[in-house]
Scaffold this active site. Structure first.
Site, PDB file in Angstrom:
ATOM      1  N   GLU A 146       0.754  -1.132  -0.476  1.00  0.00           N
ATOM      2  CA  GLU A 146      -0.635  -0.019   0.012  1.00  0.00           C
ATOM      3  C   GLU A 146       0.981   0.983  -0.155  1.00  0.00           C
ATOM      4  O   GLU A 146       1.927   1.339   0.460  1.00  0.00           O
ATOM      5  CB  GLU A 146      -0.405   0.432   1.039  1.00  0.00           C
ATOM      6  CG  GLU A 146      -1.649  -0.968   0.859  1.00  0.00           C
ATOM      7  CD  GLU A 146      -2.563  -1.139   3.077  1.00  0.00           C
ATOM      8  OE1 GLU A 146      -3.538  -1.395   3.152  1.00  0.00           O
ATOM      9  OE2 GLU A 146      -2.572   0.063   3.504  1.00  0.00           O
TER      10      GLU A 146
ATOM     11  N   CYS B 112       2.925   8.025   2.042  1.00  0.00           N
ATOM     12  CA  CYS B 112       3.903   6.929   2.661  1.00  0.00           C
ATOM     13  C   CYS B 112       3.759   5.859   2.259  1.00  0.00           C
ATOM     14  O   CYS B 112       3.069   5.373   1.295  1.00  0.00           O
ATOM     15  CB  CYS B 112       2.381   7.139   3.914  1.00  0.00           C
ATOM     16  SG  CYS B 112       2.802   5.431   5.318  1.00  0.00           S
TER      17      CYS B 112
ATOM     18  N   CYS C 200       5.303  -8.034   6.875  1.00  0.00           N
ATOM     19  CA  CYS C 200       6.433  -7.356   8.082  1.00  0.00           C
ATOM     20  C   CYS C 200       6.391  -8.198   8.919  1.00  0.00           C
ATOM     21  O   CYS C 200       5.822  -9.295   9.510  1.00  0.00           O
ATOM     22  CB  CYS C 200       5.594  -6.057   9.031  1.00  0.00           C
ATOM     23  SG  CYS C 200       7.076  -5.200   9.833  1.00  0.00           S
TER      24      CYS C 200
ATOM     25  N   CYS D 248       4.229  -6.227  14.911  1.00  0.00           N
ATOM     26  CA  CYS D 248       4.074  -5.525  16.713  1.00  0.00           C
ATOM     27  C   CYS D 248       2.655  -5.156  16.748  1.00  0.00           C
ATOM     28  O   CYS D 248       1.848  -5.886  15.621  1.00  0.00           O
ATOM     29  CB  CYS D 248       4.267  -3.787  16.282  1.00  0.00           C
ATOM     30  SG  CYS D 248       5.640  -3.376  15.828  1.00  0.00           S
TER      31      CYS D 248
ATOM     32  N   CYS E 258      -0.500  -3.837  15.080  1.00  0.00           N
ATOM     33  CA  CYS E 258      -0.118  -3.052  13.250  1.00  0.00           C
ATOM     34  C   CYS E 258      -0.864  -3.960  12.635  1.00  0.00           C
ATOM     35  O   CYS E 258      -0.265  -4.965  12.593  1.00  0.00           O
ATOM     36  CB  CYS E 258       1.334  -3.317  13.674  1.00  0.00           C
ATOM     37  SG  CYS E 258       1.359  -2.490  11.744  1.00  0.00           S
TER      38      CYS E 258
ATOM     39  N   CYS F 282      -2.537   1.389   7.900  1.00  0.00           N
ATOM     40  CA  CYS F 282      -1.497   0.574   7.306  1.00  0.00           C
ATOM     41  C   CYS F 282      -1.934  -0.743   7.125  1.00  0.00           C
ATOM     42  O   CYS F 282      -1.786  -1.660   7.509  1.00  0.00           O
ATOM     43  CB  CYS F 282      -0.168   0.882   7.916  1.00  0.00           C
ATOM     44  SG  CYS F 282       0.932   0.110   7.825  1.00  0.00           S
TER      45      CYS F 282
HETATM   46  S1  SF4 Z   1       4.368  -1.158  13.105  1.00  0.00           S
HETATM   47 FE1  SF4 Z   1       3.435  -2.705  11.042  1.00  0.00          FE
HETATM   48  S2  SF4 Z   1       4.889  -2.736   9.528  1.00  0.00           S
HETATM   49 FE2  SF4 Z   1       5.708  -1.014  11.510  1.00  0.00          FE
HETATM   50  S3  SF4 Z   1       7.881  -2.764  12.300  1.00  0.00           S
HETATM   51 FE3  SF4 Z   1       5.839  -2.946  14.018  1.00  0.00          FE
HETATM   52  S4  SF4 Z   1       4.885  -4.866  12.293  1.00  0.00           S
HETATM   53 FE4  SF4 Z   1       6.472  -3.930  11.349  1.00  0.00          FE
END
Ligand code: SF4
Length: 374
Positions: free
Chosen positions: A91, A104, A111, A115, A118, A343
């Site tokens: 994205e 962005c 990833c 997190c 996220c 995101c």
């Molecule tokens: S916020 Fe999301 S994209 Fe960013 S490092 Fe953490 S898991 Fe990865």
């Protein structure tokens, strides 16, 4: 295999021209055609000799990313979903404001950091993007928007870039740095270092490398005032705990184009939004001597997270507490709500590769409290 010229910064393009027996200044001509004028066909490059254009057509391409979807919000936010192959999508979001246009950009398909709050982290990791795939997001957005916004020659649609989309950019360092160099290069996008921001979850050794190789503005996803809570929200904290991270931030400021670090802080109801946690943050950054700003991000809920957005009044009170301690604090406006501009939300509909949703659901959040207790 033909080289995709979107993969090459000035140094790479100069070496490429050398390899074809062409003069080095051809590299700057190519950069201007590709990135400033948005050319994707060598036949358009009217000031290059026909013989050179024919040679390029045989050995090189300018291959953009295919657009899967484009959504434009009523507030001007535009979100693209790009196909990066093998069922993966990334994205890119354009956020217009009165005095700037911020893009962005994603750095990875998925990833690996995972997190808790996220949406991308819940999809697992597929692969690193190439330099060309990172730059192609800017290339597409800039040239698509220029026409749409009716800009005059020399005006830019994208004035700021934040590497804050899908992925941890510092875990894709080799592709990231040439992409940053293209963003900064006056023959390409010519953005100032202050207007290009790398956002990281805190990969300490790579923060030090970025300081040496290509210092741009730095944003750090902090999200917690202590290691116990941050371990559960940002798992990389177990490897690089807060004191090491703040040490790297302090060192980064020696070379940074701005004299502060931006700390991102996602506001999670009953988890990290209590007044005492704001006070702990103040003590933390003061004792670490890191000049900083805080950007409070109202959490954008998604079903698998098991988390809730802090109520507005608690976010405002938290910001006020930081401001009372003389820390500049902003609350991110929620933009593009009608197009799921947070995101990872669209790409997540494409694929969850690793059943990571199930794994993350099993990790308890330290300090999680009932909403009413905060
Ligand atoms: S916020 Fe999301 S994209 Fe960013 S490092 Fe953490 S898991 Fe990865």
């Amino acid at each position: 295999m033909a080289a995709n010229l979107l993969d090459l910064d000035l140094e790479g393009l100069t070496a490429f021209c050398d390899s074809l027996g062409e003069k080095r200044f051809r590299a700057t001509q190519l950069l201007r055609w590709i990135h400033q004028k948005g050319a994707h066909d060598f036949a358009q490059m009217s000031d290059l000799a026909k013989s050179f254009r024919d040679k390029l057509a045989q050995v090189a391409t300018i291959t953009p990313l295919p657009v899967v979807t484009e959504h434009a919000s009523a507030d001007g936010t535009v979100k693209w979903l790009f196909d990066v192959g093998a069922g993966n999508a990334v994205e890119t979001v354009f956020i217009p404001e009165d005095d700037r246009g911020t893009l962005c950009i994603s750095s990875q398909a998925g990833c690996a950091v995972g997190c808790r709050f996220c949406s991308t982290g819940h999809q697992g990791f597929s692969r690193n993007l190439t330099t060309g795939e990172i730059v192609a997001q800017l290339w597409h957005a800039e040239h698509a928007l220029r026409g749409r916004l009716n800009l005059k020659a020399g005006e830019r649609a994208v004035t700021n870039v934040v590497m804050m989309g899908m992925g941890e950019p510092l875990q894709n360092y080799a592709a990231l740095v040439p992409a940053l160099r293209l963003m900064l290069d006056d023959h390409a996008y010519g953005l100032s270092r202050r207007r290009v921001t790398v956002s990281t979850s805190g990969i300490v050794p790579m923060i030090d490398r970025l300081r040496d190789d290509c210092p741009v503005a730095l944003a750090v996803s902090l999200h917690a005032p202590d290691d116990a809570l941050r371990d559960s929200l940002v798992p990389i904290n177990r490897k690089y705990p807060i004191d090491e991270l703040l040490g790297a931030c302090r060192r980064y400021l020696d070379a940074a184009p701005r004299d502060f670090i931006t700390f991102e802080y996602c506001m999670l109801d009953g988890v990290n939004d209590a007044a005492g946690q704001a006070d702990a943050l103040v003590r933390l950054v003061r004792s670490a001597r890191v000049p900083c700003k805080f950007n409070l991000i109202p959490f954008n809920p998604f079903p698998e997270s098991g988390l809730r957005r802090s109520p507005r009044e608690r976010i405002v009170a938290f910001a006020q507490r930081l401001q009372d301690a003389a820390i500049v604090t902003t609350i991110r406006k929620t933009r593009g709500d009608d197009i799921d501009a947070a995101c990872g939300q669209l790409a997540g509909e494409v694929r969850d590769r690793t059943r990571v949703h199930e794994r993350l659901r099993r990790i308890p959040v330290v300090g999680e409290r009932a909403s009413s207790a905060a």
